[in-house]
Design an enzyme around this catalytic site. Sequence first.
Site, PDB file in Angstrom:
ATOM      1  N   LYS A   1      78.586  34.630 -23.709  1.00 25.28           N
ATOM      2  CA  LYS A   1      79.072  33.812 -24.827  1.00 25.28           C
ATOM      3  C   LYS A   1      80.237  34.499 -25.534  1.00 25.28           C
ATOM      4  CE  LYS A   1      74.919  32.658 -26.496  1.00 25.28           C
ATOM      5  NZ  LYS A   1      73.917  32.292 -27.497  1.00 25.28           N
TER       6      LYS A   1
ATOM      7  N   GLU B   1      70.337  31.443 -29.441  1.00 26.68           N
ATOM      8  CA  GLU B   1      70.940  31.945 -30.667  1.00 26.68           C
ATOM      9  C   GLU B   1      72.133  31.044 -30.968  1.00 26.68           C
ATOM     10  OE1 GLU B   1      72.117  36.059 -30.483  1.00 26.68           O
ATOM     11  OE2 GLU B   1      73.015  35.976 -32.486  1.00 26.68           O
TER      12      GLU B   1
ATOM     13  N   ARG C   1      68.538  35.966 -14.506  1.00 26.50           N
ATOM     14  CA  ARG C   1      69.494  35.042 -15.097  1.00 26.50           C
ATOM     15  C   ARG C   1      70.431  34.498 -14.025  1.00 26.50           C
ATOM     16  NH1 ARG C   1      72.947  35.988 -19.300  1.00 26.50           N
ATOM     17  NH2 ARG C   1      71.302  37.000 -20.444  1.00 26.50           N
TER      18      ARG C   1
HETATM   19  P1  ATP Z   1      74.869  36.195 -24.784  1.00 27.69           P
HETATM   20  O1  ATP Z   1      75.893  35.698 -23.816  1.00 27.69           O
HETATM   21  O2  ATP Z   1      75.351  36.224 -26.184  1.00 27.69           O
HETATM   22  O3  ATP Z   1      74.101  37.388 -24.327  1.00 27.69           O
HETATM   23  P2  ATP Z   1      72.348  34.941 -24.488  1.00 27.69           P
HETATM   24  O4  ATP Z   1      72.344  34.761 -23.041  1.00 27.69           O
HETATM   25  O5  ATP Z   1      71.512  36.012 -25.069  1.00 27.69           O
HETATM   26  O6  ATP Z   1      73.834  35.036 -24.897  1.00 27.69           O
HETATM   27  P3  ATP Z   1      70.825  33.061 -26.010  1.00 27.69           P
HETATM   28  O7  ATP Z   1      71.318  32.001 -26.889  1.00 27.69           O
HETATM   29  O8  ATP Z   1      70.055  34.175 -26.600  1.00 27.69           O
HETATM   30  O9  ATP Z   1      72.066  33.577 -25.219  1.00 27.69           O
HETATM   31  O10 ATP Z   1      70.016  32.419 -24.810  1.00 27.69           O
HETATM   32  C1  ATP Z   1      68.994  31.481 -24.971  1.00 27.69           C
HETATM   33  C2  ATP Z   1      68.099  31.520 -23.782  1.00 27.69           C
HETATM   34  O11 ATP Z   1      68.841  31.236 -22.595  1.00 27.69           O
HETATM   35  C3  ATP Z   1      67.485  32.887 -23.591  1.00 27.69           C
HETATM   36  O12 ATP Z   1      66.117  32.731 -23.305  1.00 27.69           O
HETATM   37  C4  ATP Z   1      68.227  33.473 -22.434  1.00 27.69           C
HETATM   38  O13 ATP Z   1      67.413  34.329 -21.716  1.00 27.69           O
HETATM   39  C5  ATP Z   1      68.611  32.233 -21.634  1.00 27.69           C
HETATM   40  N1  ATP Z   1      69.831  32.485 -20.873  1.00 27.69           N
HETATM   41  C6  ATP Z   1      71.012  32.901 -21.332  1.00 27.69           C
HETATM   42  N2  ATP Z   1      71.901  33.099 -20.334  1.00 27.69           N
HETATM   43  C7  ATP Z   1      71.254  32.791 -19.194  1.00 27.69           C
HETATM   44  C8  ATP Z   1      71.613  32.784 -17.808  1.00 27.69           C
HETATM   45  N3  ATP Z   1      72.834  33.151 -17.397  1.00 27.69           N
HETATM   46  N4  ATP Z   1      70.679  32.408 -16.912  1.00 27.69           N
HETATM   47  C9  ATP Z   1      69.453  32.035 -17.314  1.00 27.69           C
HETATM   48  N5  ATP Z   1      69.051  32.027 -18.592  1.00 27.69           N
HETATM   49  C10 ATP Z   1      69.927  32.393 -19.534  1.00 27.69           C
HETATM   50 MG    MG Z   2      70.250  36.437 -26.643  1.00 20.73          MG
END
Ligand code: ATP
Ligand code: MG
Length: 562
Positions: free
Chosen positions: A272, A36, A262
Amino acid sequence: MAMINPGSTNFIQAIINEDLKTGKNEGRVHTRFPPEPNGYLHIGHAKSICLNFGTAALYQGLCNLRFDDTNPSKEEIEFVESIKEDVRWLGFDWEDRMYFASDYFEQLYDFAVELIKLGHAYVCDLSATQIREYRGTLTEPGKNSPYRDRTVEENLDLFRRMRAGEFADGSRVLRAKIDMASPNLNMRDPVLYRILRQTHHRTGDKWCIYPMYDYAHPLSDYLEGITHSICTLEFEDHRPLYDWPLEVLNLKDRPQQIEFARLNLTHTVMSKRILRELVEQGYVSGWDDPRMPTISGLRRRGVTPAAIRDFCERIGVAKSNSTVDIGLLEHCIREDLNEKALRVMAVLRPLKVVIENYPEDQVEELDAENNPENPAMGVRKIPFSRVIYIEQEDFMEDPPKKFFRLSPGKEVRLKHAYIIKCEQVIKDEKTGQIIELRCTYDPETRSGMASGTRKVKGTLHWVSARHAVPAEVRLLNHLFLSENPGEEKSELGYKASLNPDSLEVLSSCLVEPSLTEATPDTRYQFLRQGYFALDPVDSSPENLVFNRVVSLRDSWAKAQKS
Ligand code: ATP
Ligand code: MG
């Protein structure tokens, strides 16, 4: 067509191997990385990037970059550009497959119309609060909305008028008609579309209704021909909802959602929202502050993409959440830089040393190896002269027993040079502070000479006063003191754990003259001090600024041994 990978090492590869065996997806493997665009990517995203692009590559498949831009109020073009730069820098290529969920708004709308016609979606006039009340709890079933039984015709008419902008923001939504008594709360008639008058970074004011993530995601995957939709564990409960539109629309070649744990790291926050707060409230200098766990921060700090890929490989993928020791990331950075870094001498807190028996105007060019681990990296010349600087902490006037560095009457070797002996300590008359040492050298002890092999216990790094170049050095420490800053219980939350000493600036350092030719792409080991790289933002030829990428002490490797 993809080939089964017999050396499969994780559960995702096992699923793909099975799909290839049964001939699912005509043997295709197609993944996507779906950020996103509401912030910069961090090390957790790196795990997802390596997994999605890496898995596709392993099976000669494809991986798309898709911006999940269904939420117009938070997304900015700056973030899109930074995400592209970071994915590329990590070493991955989406070729011509960069997409935006907003590219599909028209098709998603058509799918919604289809759902209404099939009797699987309805327009609901309950307020957000009422929807929450009607939803029930984990232990109690929900109640049907009074608008649930609208006719197809009425729903089609209202949904069209929602799009046409006839109704106020938040006054109506489109909902899936699934089951208000489902044990899975996500299945209790979730919202598919909301009314929101918000300019979108790509579609402008064309739309005043926006699809929800849970609806847009499976259909975007479907439209791109994704076979394996890899996401993080918190979406496990959403999987039936992921499958729902694909099933009721009776679509062929459906993508499959697969969840993995994650990445969490000690002493680090990965949300984020919080990273954004740190930037906006000035706790760091920007998204690319070298203390940030962002890809851009790690890059600015001097970490290489190879080190990050190695780290992602080593942590692997699992089905249950855990927290990785940040020491492992530092270990991977160290291993990578150990091979690449040029060994040089830099004095961070200088103490002047005059070698009294060394000829006043003499300069010797001494040979210094660039990397003892890799002789192919060659040797360079370093100048030696009568006045040098050593590290303040390498001298003690009144040392404890096991201090093998310099003290009155004692000898040490100067790296690549001679053995010196401390003859006299000169102090500031007023403050009593040590400002200079008077030493003598033994001309028979030059390194590399047959006669130069006499051994003493300590070896110090140094720079020649006449030739040294001033520099600023930034020592970076963890941004958070506690292991789990995200779980900080106090009212201040993660802020209670911010490390006041996360950045230590040393502004009167002296580095050897070869460093005037330093470039941001070169990594250095400052002997005995750690790995360093030029700060690509703040450094200039007139004003060298180095960041410490990582110290030499490997707490992680040590912990593994004990
Ligand atoms: P937020 O911190 O806003 O929740 P998000 O993790 O949802 O952010 P996105 O931009 O939606 O952020 O993430 C893009 C991709 O990266 C998604 O498929 C998400 O599952 C993956 N991702 C995000 N954070 C992690 C993490 N800590 N470890 C592994 N994958 C991640
Ligand atoms: Mg997300």
